[in-house]
Design an enzyme around this catalytic site. Structure first.
Site, PDB file in Angstrom:
ATOM      1  CE1 TYR A 108      49.069  42.962  42.231  1.00 36.83           C
ATOM      2  CE2 TYR A 108      47.032  42.539  41.054  1.00 36.83           C
ATOM      3  CZ  TYR A 108      48.264  42.116  41.500  1.00 36.83           C
ATOM      4  OH  TYR A 108      48.686  40.829  41.214  1.00 36.83           O
ATOM      5  CG  ASP A 121      45.576  48.394  35.214  1.00 34.45           C
ATOM      6  OD1 ASP A 121      44.716  47.749  34.574  1.00 34.45           O
ATOM      7  OD2 ASP A 121      46.313  47.882  36.085  1.00 34.45           O
ATOM      8  CE  LYS A 144      40.715  41.395  38.197  1.00 33.84           C
ATOM      9  NZ  LYS A 144      41.700  42.365  38.574  1.00 33.84           N
TER      10      LYS A 144
HETATM   11  C1  LIG Z   1      43.283  42.180  38.514  1.00 32.39           C
HETATM   12  C2  LIG Z   1      44.099  43.353  38.095  1.00 32.39           C
HETATM   13  C3  LIG Z   1      45.318  43.211  37.409  1.00 32.39           C
HETATM   14  C4  LIG Z   1      45.987  41.872  37.220  1.00 32.39           C
HETATM   15  O1  LIG Z   1      45.231  41.031  36.431  1.00 32.39           O
HETATM   16  P1  LIG Z   1      45.524  39.423  36.485  1.00 32.39           P
HETATM   17  O2  LIG Z   1      44.614  38.884  35.447  1.00 32.39           O
HETATM   18  O3  LIG Z   1      45.180  39.015  37.882  1.00 32.39           O
HETATM   19  O4  LIG Z   1      46.949  39.242  36.186  1.00 32.39           O
HETATM   20  C5  LIG Z   1      45.939  44.343  36.924  1.00 32.39           C
HETATM   21  N1  LIG Z   1      45.407  45.555  37.101  1.00 32.39           N
HETATM   22  C6  LIG Z   1      44.247  45.738  37.770  1.00 32.39           C
HETATM   23  C7  LIG Z   1      43.685  47.121  37.915  1.00 32.39           C
HETATM   24  C8  LIG Z   1      43.564  44.651  38.295  1.00 32.39           C
HETATM   25  O5  LIG Z   1      42.437  44.843  38.996  1.00 32.39           O
END
Ligand SMILES: *Cc1c(COP(=O)(O)O)cnc(C)c1O
Length: 421
Positions: free
Chosen positions: A138, A231, A259
């Site tokens: 994701y 990511d 995060k």
């Molecule tokens: C949480 C997450 C996102 C999206 O981040 P948001 O701050 O919710 O938009 C993208 N990539 C990864 C791997 C994530 O865990």
């Protein structure tokens, strides 16, 4: 009226992010009043041991004094200017110092923005439109990333949500996690400018990549002139201080963060090699902007977080030991009760699957027993343990969690396990 029903009158589904609605596990979500260390309290005064921690950011737990003070100090000077501030330089330095292969960074407000913008840069620099992503990873909710597999692996994606035009996803190729052959096929099918991957996948519960797979991915990108994006919105500063870089030693061309980097405030970032990042506006022609990007309050929280993490590098060993204790306990108790379970731990992240095989990719993950997870979730919640309201999420340990917290969790699991059979 329960708060969720009142919220539903005004807010779509009563929540501002869908997983919070408990749709996949059933029951009503508690409304949180406050947090304190490893615990959260709902509006009815119930106390929960928090294994979600705002979905990762709160590695030192709730209301960490250092972070709280940095936020208050920043607020007292003004909450936003839309102009450069010194704290942006400081946070940029703290992040880039950790990664010899990353030269320049840009801050945004969320993980979604970070990956979306990184992909734009990668496309702009490579001059190629097609991208490869992996099933089960994701990267936020931007159009070209909301794709699901067409028929068979290694196909161009189809939108996984109404409202995403098929034209927007026709440049996204889907490959299988930990399966390098599927990536090779994607490279054959498209004119691929970039590959985006969670090197430690945390959005199909927790599935780490195999080292050889990541190495081969790096080589394939080199051979094909494609930009490799890691990511690390979740794994950055969570799996270890440097995320996957400490664990695999593989250098991506670009890395996205979110995060933990905001210490609980809304911050995302993408960083990369100089020659790539210099193509970004205002240095180069690739456009990206944000009214609140680099917000001083959020940057201050992130800076306090990064400084504290760097001054306590040993925490990751301790966090991992606690995560392992929890997962080993789950394995033993499950075995005693004839329940199939598979577990993974990377640093402060843990994941478990009610599954007879250890998942290596999304297909495997999908064979897990999600009904059993739903039962697990509601029974644990009743006993004061706040696990993710979905079998597809990773759990988190924070530094203020004690051995006794883990032991209490295992006691509760022991109590409910016979009923999960
Ligand atoms: C949480 C997450 C996102 C999206 O981040 P948001 O701050 O919710 O938009 C993208 N990539 C990864 C791997 C994530 O865990």
């Amino acid at each position: 009226m329960s708060l969720i029903n009142e919220a539903k009158k005004y807010i779509v589904g009563g929540v501002n992010s869908p997983v919070r609605a408990f749709k996949s596990v059933g029951g009503e979500p508690p409304f949180i009043e406050k947090g304190e260390g490893a615990y959260i309290y709902d509006t009815e005064g119930n106390k929960y041991l928090d294994y979600i921690q705002s979905w990762g950011p709160l590695i030192f737990g709730h209301c960490d004094k250092t972070i709280e003070e940095s936020i208050c100090a920043a607020v007292s000077k003004g909450v936003s200017f839309g102009a450069p501030t010194k704290v942006e330089i400081e946070l940029a330095k703290e992040v880039l110092d950790l990664f010899p292969h990353l030269d320049l960074i840009r801050f945004v407000n969320s993980g979604t923005e970070a990956t979306m913008s990184a992909i734009r840069v990668a496309r702009g620099v490579s001059g190629k439109d097609d991208i490869i992503k992996f099933e089960g990873c994701y990267h936020g909710h931007s159009d070209s990333l909301l794709v699901s597999a067409g028929s068979g692996a290694a196909t161009f994606g189809t939108p996984s949500s109404p409202g995403v035009p098929a034209d927007f996803t026709k440049h996204t190729l889907l490959a299988k996690y930990n399966d390098i052959e599927s990536v090779k096929e994607c490279f054959k099918k498209g004119n691929v400018g970039c590959v985006i991957i969670e090197p430690i996948a945390g959005n199909m519960s927790l599935v780490p990549a195999e080292k050889e797979f990541l190495q081969q991915l790096r080589e394939l990108c080199n051979e094909n002139g494609a930009i490799l994006i890691f990511d690390e919105v979740m794994s950055g500063f969570r799996a270890s201080l440097r995320g996957s870089y400490d664990i695999y030693g593989i250098e991506a061309d670009m890395v996205t963060f979110g995060k933990v980097i905001g210490g609980g405030m809304p911050v995302g970032a993408f960083a990369g090699k100089r020659e790539i990042m210099q193509q970004l506006s205002p240095e180069g022609p690739i456009y990206q902007a944000g009214t609140l990007s680099g917000n001083p309050v959020a940057m201050s929280a992130g800076l306090a977080m990064l400084k504290k993490l760097k001054s306590s590098p040993d925490i990751y060993k301790d966090l991992e030991a606690k995560a392992k204790k929890l997962m080993q306990g789950f394995e033993e108790i499950s075995k005693e009760n004839g329940i199939d379970i598979q577990t993974n731990v990377v640093g402060s992240m843990f994941g478990f699957f009610f599954n007879s095989i250890k998942p290596k990719n999304f297909d495997d993950v999908n064979k897990s027993d999600t009904k059993r997870y739903a039962k697990f979730h509601s029974e644990m919640l009743k006993r004061g343990f706040y696990f993710a309201p979905s079998a597809y999420e990773t759990g988190f340990i924070c530094t203020v969690m004690q051995e006794s917290d883990i032991e209490a969790t295992l006691e509760a699991y022991k109590e409910i396990a016979p009923g999960l059979k």
